[in-house]
Structure formats: C-alpha cells, structure tokens
Write an enzyme that holds these catalytic residues in place. Structure first.
Site, PDB file in Angstrom:
ATOM      1  N   ALA A 129      22.601   6.670  -9.403  1.00 33.81           N
ATOM      2  CA  ALA A 129      21.172   6.330  -8.886  1.00 33.81           C
ATOM      3  C   ALA A 129      20.290   6.634  -9.820  1.00 33.81           C
ATOM      4  O   ALA A 129      20.125   7.939 -10.014  1.00 33.81           O
ATOM      5  CB  ALA A 129      20.862   6.618  -7.485  1.00 33.81           C
ATOM      6  N   ASP A 130      19.625   5.720 -10.732  1.00 31.99           N
ATOM      7  CA  ASP A 130      18.544   5.776 -11.624  1.00 31.99           C
ATOM      8  C   ASP A 130      17.517   5.862 -10.722  1.00 31.99           C
ATOM      9  O   ASP A 130      17.181   4.725 -10.343  1.00 31.99           O
ATOM     10  CB  ASP A 130      18.611   5.059 -12.756  1.00 31.99           C
ATOM     11  CG  ASP A 130      19.937   5.235 -13.548  1.00 31.99           C
ATOM     12  OD1 ASP A 130      20.363   6.314 -13.673  1.00 31.99           O
ATOM     13  OD2 ASP A 130      20.186   4.232 -14.370  1.00 31.99           O
ATOM     14  N   VAL A 131      16.473   6.706 -10.630  1.00 36.71           N
ATOM     15  CA  VAL A 131      15.454   6.963  -9.698  1.00 36.71           C
ATOM     16  C   VAL A 131      14.162   7.253 -10.237  1.00 36.71           C
ATOM     17  O   VAL A 131      13.857   7.853 -11.098  1.00 36.71           O
ATOM     18  CB  VAL A 131      15.979   7.571  -8.573  1.00 36.71           C
ATOM     19  CG1 VAL A 131      17.084   7.417  -7.875  1.00 36.71           C
ATOM     20  CG2 VAL A 131      15.720   9.268  -8.928  1.00 36.71           C
TER      21      VAL A 131
END
Length: 261
Positions: A129-131
């Site tokens: 997950a790139d957040v």
C-alpha cells in the site's frame, strides 16, 4: 520464528538505480547489480526492489534485469513493479525471487492475491500500500507511482491482504519517501491493528535510531529504507551502506529486551 529485519529498498528505472523524494524527482544513483554485490558483502537481511515505471507505462516486468538481480543476490529478494497476472508472478518466482510485491493490480483485481498464492504459495506474495496522509489525518492508498487515488485506506488494504491469503503487507509512506523525517508511527499502528501478517514499513528512515523507535513500538516488523542505505551525510553523497554486525546486533539486542519485557 519471526524477527525484526533491516531491509534496503532499491528503486529501478530503465535498468538503473534511482532515488526519489515523495515519489518525484528520481535521481540516478548507480547500477543496481553493483549495489546488490555490495549488499551481499554486508550480509543484509533482505532486499526489496521496485520498478517505479513498469505499471505507469503499462509494461511487463523486466525479466532480464530480475534474472540478473536474483542470480547475484545472496539474500532473500522481493520484486515489485508491473506485475498483473498469476503467470507473471510464477515466472518471477522461477527466476529465483523469493517474494513478489503486488500493488495496483490487487486494487483492480483482489482475486489476484488468492490466484497467485495458489500457484506459488502465500509466503511468496506481498501486498503493498503506497499511502498519503489526508488533511483530516486519515490515510489513502495511491497507485501508479502515487498518481492515482484509490479511495481506499491502507487499513482496508491490510484487511484485504489478510483475508485473501497474502504472506506479507508492505506500507510505503509517500509523504516521507526520501525526506529522512522518520517513520510515521501512527500510520504503522493503524495498519498493525488490522492485520496479523508480517509487515514491512518503508518511507522516512534517517538513522538506525528511527528503526530502533519502530522496533520499540512494533518489535516484530521489517524496517525498510532507501535513502538511509544509499546516501551518506547531509550532502547526500551516494554511498551504499548497511550497519556492520556489531551495530546491528546492538540494535537487535535492544529489540530482544523489548520482546522479553
């Protein structure tokens, strides 16, 4: 037995090694094969490699480069970037890679996790997950190198990864990427509360003290970093580095004390 891990992250672009800040301004810093050779000598725990252009350009993974990396690498290797089908996952694993990291493809098709795990085993599937942090303090996952909002929280993706049978959950903090500002421990805590999977945290580490702080709150976790292991000093001179055995043992002994207390 699970243990804390110190994990260098190598970003790949056009066959070269680059470093970014907040997923922008990619700067060429060298040859990834040479970096792997140096990390071999330094006996790193694991290596995480991400092709930052493959998904954006709609390209398949660069299998030739992956094969070269895997042949050179003497530590467990994770690869991510451009992977969209179970067949691609299987091909990459057959090249000698231990884990394949999936991101945008599982947002579009969550069944990919289960389908790929059925072929190569859950232990070989990591969900990323790139957040980014929203103005209200919550977090949102992005895909395509941080250019497309998903409307999904990293907590939701952590639950998805767990329920679908992934073997690991990786959180990549876009806001702190390359900024050397330390990990966002609030983000880590939110994700940790939603999954029992092994987790790796990437984005922000400026020193081993940052990793020690992460281990203090979450003893069994992977502490990943890019700039910390690629640059040296305030002028960000390119120098592949990793703590020697003595410094690493001191850090991990502190972790052992936390687990026992």
């Amino acid at each position: 037995m699970l243990r804390p891990r110190l994990i260098p992250c190598l970003l790949l672009r056009n066959g070269g090694l680059v470093k970014t800040r907040q997923f922008r301004d990619a700067t060429y810093v060298g040859d990834p094969i040479n970096a792997v050779r140096i990390f071999n000598e330094k006996e790193v725990d694991e290596l995480l490699t991400i092709d930052i252009d493959a998904t954006v350009r709609g390209q398949e993974p660069n299998y030739d480069l992956i094969s070269q990396l895997a042949a050179e690498c003497r530590m467990p290797l994770t690869y991510g970037g451009g992977v969209a089908t179970p067949e691609q996952v299987q091909r990459i694993i057959k090249l000698g890679v231990e884990k394949v990291a999936l991101s945008s493809a599982v947002i579009a098709n969550p069944a990919l996790i289960q389908d790929a795990a059925r072929i190569v085993g859950s232990q070989s599937i990591a969900v990323v997950a790139d957040v980014r942090r929203r103005a209200d303090g919550s977090f949102e996952a992005f895909t395509h190198s941080g250019t497309r909002a998903t409307g999904k929280s990293p907590e939701a993706i952590a639950r998805l990864a767990t329920e679908a049978g992934a073997g690991e959950f990786i959180v990549n903090d876009i806001d702190r990427d390359g900024m050397l500002a330390g990990y966002d421990l609030a983000l880590v805590a939110r994700c940790r509360a939603e999954t029992s999977l092994p987790m790796t945290i990437l984005g922000g580490a400026a020193s081993l003290d940052d990793m020690a702080g992460l281990f203090a709150q979450h003893p069994i976790i992977g502490a990943a970093a890019g700039s910390l292991f690629v640059f040296k000093g305030k002028y960000r001179a390119v120098l592949i580095n990793y703590p020697d055995r003595r410094r690493k043992e001191a850090l991990l002994s502190r972790h052992h004390e936390l687990v026992q207390s």
